[in-house]
Motif scaffolding. Structure first.
Motif, PDB file in Angstrom:
ATOM      1  N   GLY A 137       0.833  -1.414   0.029  1.00 26.17           N
ATOM      2  CA  GLY A 137       0.080   0.083   0.082  1.00 26.17           C
ATOM      3  C   GLY A 137       0.786   1.272  -0.134  1.00 26.17           C
ATOM      4  N   ARG A 138       2.018   1.196   0.881  1.00 21.03           N
ATOM      5  CA  ARG A 138       2.930   2.460   0.805  1.00 21.03           C
ATOM      6  C   ARG A 138       3.467   2.574  -0.720  1.00 21.03           C
ATOM      7  NH1 ARG A 138       7.984   2.214   1.107  1.00 21.03           N
ATOM      8  NH2 ARG A 138       8.021   0.107   2.183  1.00 21.03           N
ATOM      9  N   VAL A 139       3.788   1.498  -1.058  1.00 19.19           N
ATOM     10  CA  VAL A 139       4.440   1.567  -2.567  1.00 19.19           C
ATOM     11  C   VAL A 139       3.597   2.083  -3.541  1.00 19.19           C
ATOM     12  CG1 VAL A 139       5.454   0.249  -4.516  1.00 19.19           C
ATOM     13  CG2 VAL A 139       6.009  -0.268  -2.219  1.00 19.19           C
ATOM     14  N   ALA A 140       2.264   1.740  -3.474  1.00 21.67           N
ATOM     15  CA  ALA A 140       1.207   2.070  -4.396  1.00 21.67           C
ATOM     16  C   ALA A 140       0.869   3.509  -3.938  1.00 21.67           C
ATOM     17  CB  ALA A 140      -0.207   1.219  -4.315  1.00 21.67           C
ATOM     18  N   SER A 141       0.910   4.103  -2.786  1.00 19.09           N
ATOM     19  CA  SER A 141       0.738   5.481  -2.742  1.00 19.09           C
ATOM     20  C   SER A 141       1.510   6.486  -3.060  1.00 19.09           C
ATOM     21  CB  SER A 141       0.457   5.666  -0.982  1.00 19.09           C
ATOM     22  OG  SER A 141       1.674   5.535  -0.494  1.00 19.09           O
ATOM     23  N   LYS A 142       2.919   5.950  -3.481  1.00 14.96           N
ATOM     24  CA  LYS A 142       4.002   6.718  -3.957  1.00 14.96           C
ATOM     25  C   LYS A 142       4.182   6.833  -5.347  1.00 14.96           C
ATOM     26  CE  LYS A 142       6.452   6.816   0.619  1.00 14.96           C
ATOM     27  NZ  LYS A 142       7.872   6.477   1.150  1.00 14.96           N
ATOM     28  N   SER A 143       3.667   5.559  -5.932  1.00 17.31           N
ATOM     29  CA  SER A 143       3.566   5.499  -7.383  1.00 17.31           C
ATOM     30  C   SER A 143       2.716   6.209  -8.114  1.00 17.31           C
ATOM     31  CB  SER A 143       3.580   3.893  -7.680  1.00 17.31           C
ATOM     32  OG  SER A 143       3.606   3.703  -9.060  1.00 17.31           O
ATOM     33  N   SER A 144       2.976   6.685  -9.391  1.00 19.80           N
ATOM     34  CA  SER A 144       1.988   7.331 -10.440  1.00 19.80           C
ATOM     35  C   SER A 144       1.681   6.680 -11.360  1.00 19.80           C
ATOM     36  CB  SER A 144       2.960   8.478 -11.162  1.00 19.80           C
ATOM     37  OG  SER A 144       3.886   7.866 -12.124  1.00 19.80           O
ATOM     38  N   VAL A 145       1.916   4.877 -11.325  1.00 24.90           N
ATOM     39  CA  VAL A 145       1.607   4.000 -12.084  1.00 24.90           C
ATOM     40  C   VAL A 145       0.754   2.907 -11.757  1.00 24.90           C
ATOM     41  CG1 VAL A 145       3.836   4.308 -13.813  1.00 24.90           C
ATOM     42  CG2 VAL A 145       3.483   2.700 -11.949  1.00 24.90           C
ATOM     43  N   ILE A 146       0.762   2.902 -10.522  1.00 30.54           N
ATOM     44  CA  ILE A 146      -0.336   2.052  -9.780  1.00 30.54           C
ATOM     45  C   ILE A 146      -1.599   2.587  -9.514  1.00 30.54           C
ATOM     46  CG2 ILE A 146      -0.505   0.519  -7.966  1.00 30.54           C
ATOM     47  CD1 ILE A 146       2.193   0.141  -7.442  1.00 30.54           C
ATOM     48  N   SER A 147      -2.584   1.718  -9.562  1.00 32.11           N
ATOM     49  CA  SER A 147      -4.115   2.286  -9.554  1.00 32.11           C
ATOM     50  C   SER A 147      -4.700   1.468  -8.607  1.00 32.11           C
ATOM     51  CB  SER A 147      -4.860   2.843 -10.840  1.00 32.11           C
ATOM     52  OG  SER A 147      -4.863   1.819 -11.340  1.00 32.11           O
ATOM     53  N   SER A 148      -5.885   1.847  -7.979  1.00 31.69           N
ATOM     54  CA  SER A 148      -6.759   0.631  -7.360  1.00 31.69           C
ATOM     55  C   SER A 148      -7.565   0.069  -8.288  1.00 31.69           C
ATOM     56  CB  SER A 148      -7.654   1.549  -6.332  1.00 31.69           C
ATOM     57  OG  SER A 148      -8.594   0.675  -5.640  1.00 31.69           O
ATOM     58  N   ALA A 149      -7.600  -1.213  -7.681  1.00 34.61           N
ATOM     59  CA  ALA A 149      -8.554  -2.221  -8.601  1.00 34.61           C
ATOM     60  C   ALA A 149      -9.908  -2.466  -7.830  1.00 34.61           C
ATOM     61  CB  ALA A 149      -7.811  -3.413  -9.289  1.00 34.61           C
ATOM     62  N   GLY A 150      -9.983  -1.903  -6.633  1.00 36.57           N
ATOM     63  CA  GLY A 150     -11.061  -2.117  -5.929  1.00 36.57           C
ATOM     64  C   GLY A 150     -10.369  -3.025  -4.622  1.00 36.57           C
ATOM     65  N   GLY A 151     -10.888  -2.270  -3.395  1.00 39.46           N
ATOM     66  CA  GLY A 151     -10.616  -3.238  -2.074  1.00 39.46           C
ATOM     67  C   GLY A 151      -8.962  -2.839  -1.943  1.00 39.46           C
ATOM     68  N   SER A 152      -8.355  -4.065  -1.616  1.00 38.79           N
ATOM     69  CA  SER A 152      -7.002  -3.949  -1.299  1.00 38.79           C
ATOM     70  C   SER A 152      -6.098  -4.187  -2.507  1.00 38.79           C
ATOM     71  CB  SER A 152      -6.468  -4.810  -0.089  1.00 38.79           C
ATOM     72  OG  SER A 152      -7.134  -6.016  -0.394  1.00 38.79           O
ATOM     73  N   TRP A 154      -4.450  -3.827  -6.195  1.00 40.42           N
ATOM     74  CA  TRP A 154      -3.864  -2.636  -6.964  1.00 40.42           C
ATOM     75  C   TRP A 154      -3.437  -3.499  -8.543  1.00 40.42           C
ATOM     76  CZ3 TRP A 154      -3.694   1.729  -4.333  1.00 40.42           C
ATOM     77  CH2 TRP A 154      -3.802   1.780  -3.049  1.00 40.42           C
ATOM     78  N   LYS A 155      -3.426  -2.303  -9.390  1.00 37.08           N
ATOM     79  CA  LYS A 155      -3.121  -2.836 -10.633  1.00 37.08           C
ATOM     80  C   LYS A 155      -2.127  -1.939 -11.504  1.00 37.08           C
ATOM     81  CE  LYS A 155      -6.927  -0.853 -13.162  1.00 37.08           C
ATOM     82  NZ  LYS A 155      -8.240  -1.177 -14.085  1.00 37.08           N
ATOM     83  N   TRP A 156      -1.488  -2.124 -12.304  1.00 37.96           N
ATOM     84  CA  TRP A 156      -0.555  -1.342 -13.234  1.00 37.96           C
ATOM     85  C   TRP A 156      -0.227  -1.961 -14.668  1.00 37.96           C
ATOM     86  CZ3 TRP A 156       1.270  -4.231  -9.434  1.00 37.96           C
ATOM     87  CH2 TRP A 156       2.456  -4.823  -9.629  1.00 37.96           C
ATOM     88  N   SER A 157       0.160  -1.253 -15.630  1.00 37.10           N
ATOM     89  CA  SER A 157       0.425  -1.967 -16.963  1.00 37.10           C
ATOM     90  C   SER A 157       1.837  -1.817 -17.205  1.00 37.10           C
ATOM     91  CB  SER A 157      -0.237  -1.001 -17.887  1.00 37.10           C
ATOM     92  OG  SER A 157      -1.585  -1.072 -17.984  1.00 37.10           O
ATOM     93  N   ALA A 158       2.236  -2.923 -17.838  1.00 37.91           N
ATOM     94  CA  ALA A 158       3.648  -3.007 -18.388  1.00 37.91           C
ATOM     95  C   ALA A 158       3.615  -2.922 -19.856  1.00 37.91           C
ATOM     96  CB  ALA A 158       4.181  -4.241 -17.837  1.00 37.91           C
ATOM     97  N   PRO A 159       4.912  -2.585 -20.677  1.00 34.52           N
ATOM     98  CA  PRO A 159       4.855  -2.515 -21.880  1.00 34.52           C
ATOM     99  C   PRO A 159       4.844  -3.744 -22.760  1.00 34.52           C
ATOM    100  CG  PRO A 159       6.472  -1.268 -21.122  1.00 34.52           C
ATOM    101  CD  PRO A 159       6.015  -2.061 -19.907  1.00 34.52           C
ATOM    102  N   PRO A 160       4.300  -3.887 -23.928  1.00 32.30           N
ATOM    103  CA  PRO A 160       4.015  -5.114 -24.605  1.00 32.30           C
ATOM    104  C   PRO A 160       5.299  -5.775 -24.861  1.00 32.30           C
ATOM    105  CG  PRO A 160       3.117  -3.297 -25.761  1.00 32.30           C
ATOM    106  CD  PRO A 160       3.720  -2.592 -24.577  1.00 32.30           C
ATOM    107  N   SER A 161       5.587  -7.108 -25.219  1.00 32.18           N
ATOM    108  CA  SER A 161       6.865  -7.500 -25.779  1.00 32.18           C
ATOM    109  C   SER A 161       6.484  -8.443 -26.764  1.00 32.18           C
ATOM    110  CB  SER A 161       6.941  -8.552 -24.247  1.00 32.18           C
ATOM    111  OG  SER A 161       6.371  -9.449 -24.288  1.00 32.18           O
ATOM    112  N   GLU A 162       7.713  -9.000 -27.224  1.00 30.01           N
ATOM    113  CA  GLU A 162       7.455  -9.966 -28.543  1.00 30.01           C
ATOM    114  C   GLU A 162       6.493 -11.243 -27.959  1.00 30.01           C
ATOM    115  OE1 GLU A 162      10.231 -11.756 -31.585  1.00 30.01           O
ATOM    116  OE2 GLU A 162      11.160 -11.484 -29.726  1.00 30.01           O
ATOM    117  N   GLY A 163       5.448 -11.350 -28.854  1.00 28.57           N
ATOM    118  CA  GLY A 163       4.629 -12.400 -28.485  1.00 28.57           C
ATOM    119  C   GLY A 163       3.418 -12.004 -27.861  1.00 28.57           C
TER     120      GLY A 163
END
Length: 319
Positions: A137-152, A154-163
């Motif tokens: 939770g502390r990491v998420a509160s300081k990150s601009s790329v993590i958002s809440s997915a409901g409750g406890s 969290w979610k974030w995105s990572a770039p595409p890769s081959e395949g």
């Protein structure tokens, strides 16, 4: 198209390079994580956290061989990349071990010729030390790329890769200060989180025929065959016959050996695997058990053999 595993050829696994108690799982008192993953996933791999903290040599093993043992966790390391290297370092520095469960193996997607890593539904469990300071939770509160997915969660995105031409979405939760769960499937995350939350006593793992041996090692894998895959090449089961029940693997860095065991009521699968000529041949070591030993040396042949082993657990690559 044939499936060949070469770590150094694939950007998917170069993500490993982002990261810089000598006992197995049973001795760290953490069979709960293994139990819930083995119940829900076809393949489960375990590794000590210190193996994942770097990309170089691990104990007595060369960097090349060590990286083959990191393959099941490559998507995890890639997924942590957008959060910043300090998050990976802090999480793994507070961890004893990591496990991954994988199922529903699929070939790479995107434009032909569809190269890249085999895709799957997967969930990672980071087993934290008894005294740890990691707080998702502390990491998420300081990150601009993590958002809440409901409750406890969290979610974030990572770039595409081959395949995998679309961005990855990762979901994460922390359970009782003891585990961090990261998955590419929100339903899997919820199911595993719920089971870990209510599990207090050590589970019974007697149903895993190799458990007493596996749990003493720093790296191990276990696959209970479901025989329901739509794409046998992607799943790594082209040589697997209906009689095969399970496949296990463990590595001994001190002895520089890897042991692969096949459990089957007949020799049909071992015969077909031996016919590929890709690893040292299986030999019967008991009723319904076949075994082969791979020397974890520094030569290219051994590295290629280990990537074949990884593909048989569902962590293959199309090149």
């Amino acid at each position: 198209m044939r499936i060949v595993d070469r770590l150094y050829k694939l950007p998917l696994f170069l993500a490993i390079l982002l990261l810089g108690s000598n006992r197995g799982l049973a001795n760290t008192g953490q069979p709960q994580a293994a139990s819930v993953l083995l119940e829900q996933f076809e393949t489960v791999f375990y590794a000590r956290a210190d193996l994942l903290e770097g990309s170089g040599a691990y104990r007595q093993l060369s960097a090349q061989i060590s990286n083959t043992l990191r393959v099941p966790f490559a998507n995890l390391l890639q997924g942590l990349d957008p959060l910043g290297k300090q998050v990976s370092a802090e999480m793994l520095g507070n961890a004893d071990a990591a496990l991954v469960g994988a199922k529903d193996f699929r070939s790479p997607s995107g434009p032909p010729p569809n190269l890249g890593g085999v895709q799957s539904s997967s969930c990672y469990i980071i087993v934290l030390k008894k005294r740890n300071s990691f707080d998702l939770g502390r990491v998420a509160s300081k990150s601009s790329v993590i958002s809440s997915a409901g409750g406890s969660v969290w979610k974030w995105s990572a770039p595409p890769s081959e395949g995998h031409p679309q961005p990855y979405t990762f979901y994460a939760a922390q359970v009782a200060g003891a585990y961090v769960l990261i998955s590419n499937n929100a339903d899997d995350l919820g199911g595993i989180s719920g089971k870990l939350s209510i599990m207090s006593a050590a589970p019974n793992l007697d149903g895993i025929p190799d458990w007493a041996t596996l749990s003493q090692h720093e790296v191990w894998g276990y696959r209970r065959y479901r025989h329901t895959e739509e794409n046998k090449t992607a799943a790594g089961t082209s040589e697997v016959t209906p009689e095969a029940q399970a496949l296990s693997f463990f590595a001994d860095p001190k002895q520089k050996t890897g042991v692969l065991r096949l459990f089957s009521s007949t020799a049909s699968t071992s015969d077909k695997m031996n016919a590929t000529g890709t690893i040292p041949p299986f030999k019967a070591v008991g009723s319904g058990v076949w075994q082969t030993t791979i020397p974890l040396t520094e030569d290219q042949k051994t590295s290629e053999q280990m990537f074949v082993v990884m593909s048989w657990f569902g962590f293959g690559v199309y090149v």
